[in-house]
Motif scaffolding. Structure first.
Motif, PDB file in Angstrom:
ATOM      1  N   VAL A  50      64.476 191.664   2.445  1.00 59.01           N
ATOM      2  CA  VAL A  50      64.606 192.096   3.844  1.00 59.01           C
ATOM      3  C   VAL A  50      64.510 193.606   4.006  1.00 59.01           C
TER       4      VAL A  50
ATOM      5  N   TYR B 148      71.742 191.219   9.232  1.00 57.81           N
ATOM      6  CA  TYR B 148      71.931 190.834   7.837  1.00 57.81           C
ATOM      7  C   TYR B 148      73.372 190.378   7.624  1.00 57.81           C
TER       8      TYR B 148
ATOM      9  N   ASN C 296      70.489 187.823   1.259  1.00 65.77           N
ATOM     10  CA  ASN C 296      69.606 188.098   2.394  1.00 65.77           C
ATOM     11  C   ASN C 296      68.121 187.966   2.105  1.00 65.77           C
TER      12      ASN C 296
END
Length: 295
Positions: A193, A164, A190
């Motif tokens: 996730v 990430y 991101n």
């Protein structure tokens, strides 16, 4: 054509102002606000610190005059209001409106430069310890949510060699507070996730420390989904208001001024001098029929 802030893309800045005072979104039009917006000492301090971090991350010269200039006239297109003035008030000095560099000798600017000299080595040490592979300071991150574009300017995003990207927000104070802004920025950087960290850098004027918060960024997170759908609804309301204004409807009828909000103050609202409603409310004449839109 009148543009209402937030009508093109929905941002956290538009979300905050929508919920504080919708009329402010109308005043944030560049043609209205250009060269007339005010900043206040705590805001200027925060802007200067953010610029120092940005310039260091980009490898740019951190000359104090250049930092202050960049803080007072940002390059972001969504908040391009020209050079902004600074409203000084006690305890930062006698009440006055300052312009830079005309008032460069004012004690307030000397204080800002002292703050920079203290903060700069602290942020340099932090980045040396983190050793990121890449850094993205003050970048606009955009993500599609169904049919809507949502954006946000994140203070700093680092590639630290993990699956990430590590997003960071810089705050002045001594305690990190988990809030909607951090949650939204985690998602913008991101996407959905799962569990991921978010860094908060806290600067108290003497010491810089990092606190890491964790968010579960999934479509099943009710707080995140409520925020995203709320921003979608706000975006639609702003677009409808913009259309009505351009058809001749008074802006305050579709974007109601909120004079009861605590930020409706000459020391908190950058658009105070442009807005008749807050000033008239303070003077006790808010119901003047010539200025107040019909309910």
């Amino acid at each position: 054509m009148t543009k209402v802030y937030g009508s093109d893309k929905m941002s956290f800045t538009a979300h905050v102002n929508f919920n504080q005072c919708r009329y402010r979104l109308y005043l944030m039009n560049k043609d209205i606000a250009d060269g007339k917006t005010l900043l206040f000492p705590p805001m200027v301090r925060g802007l200067v610190l953010h610029k120092v971090m940005e310039f260091i991350a980009k490898g740019w010269d951190t000359d104090p005059d250049r930092i202050i200039e960049a803080s007072l006239k940002p390059q972001r297109t969504d908040v391009d209001f020209g050079r902004r003035l600074i409203h000084i008030y006690p305890p930062y000095g006698d009440s006055a409106v300052l312009s830079y560099p005309d008032d460069a000798d004012h004690p307030f600017f000397r204080w800002l430069k002292d703050e920079q000299r203290a903060f700069e080595p602290a942020i340099q040490r932090y980045l040396t310890v983190r050793r990121p592979k890449a850094m993205y300071p003050e970048k606009e991150w955009e993500r599609r949510f169904h049919d809507w574009d949502i954006v946000g300017h994140v203070d700093l995003v680092m590639d630290i060699g993990r699956p990430y990207l590590f997003a960071i927000d810089l705050k002045t104070g001594d305690r990190p507070k988990s809030n909607e802004q951090f949650l939204l920025y985690s998602w913008l950087v991101n996407g959905f996730v799962g569990k991921q960290p978010f860094g908060v850098l806290l600067w108290d004027g003497y010491e810089l420390r990092e606190e890491v918060l964790w968010f579960n960024i999934k479509p099943t997170n009710p707080t995140l989904m409520r925020l995203l759908w709320q921003m979608v609804e706000e975006h639609n309301t702003i677009k409808l208001a913009e259309g009505a204004i351009n058809r001749g409807v008074h802006p305050a009828k579709v974007l109601r001024p909120n004079t009861r909000q605590f930020t409706c103050s000459e020391r908190r609202c950058s658009f105070w001098e442009l807005c008749p409603y807050g000033r008239r409310n303070k003077q006790g004449v808010i119901n003047d029929e010539d200025d107040e839109p019909n309910t």
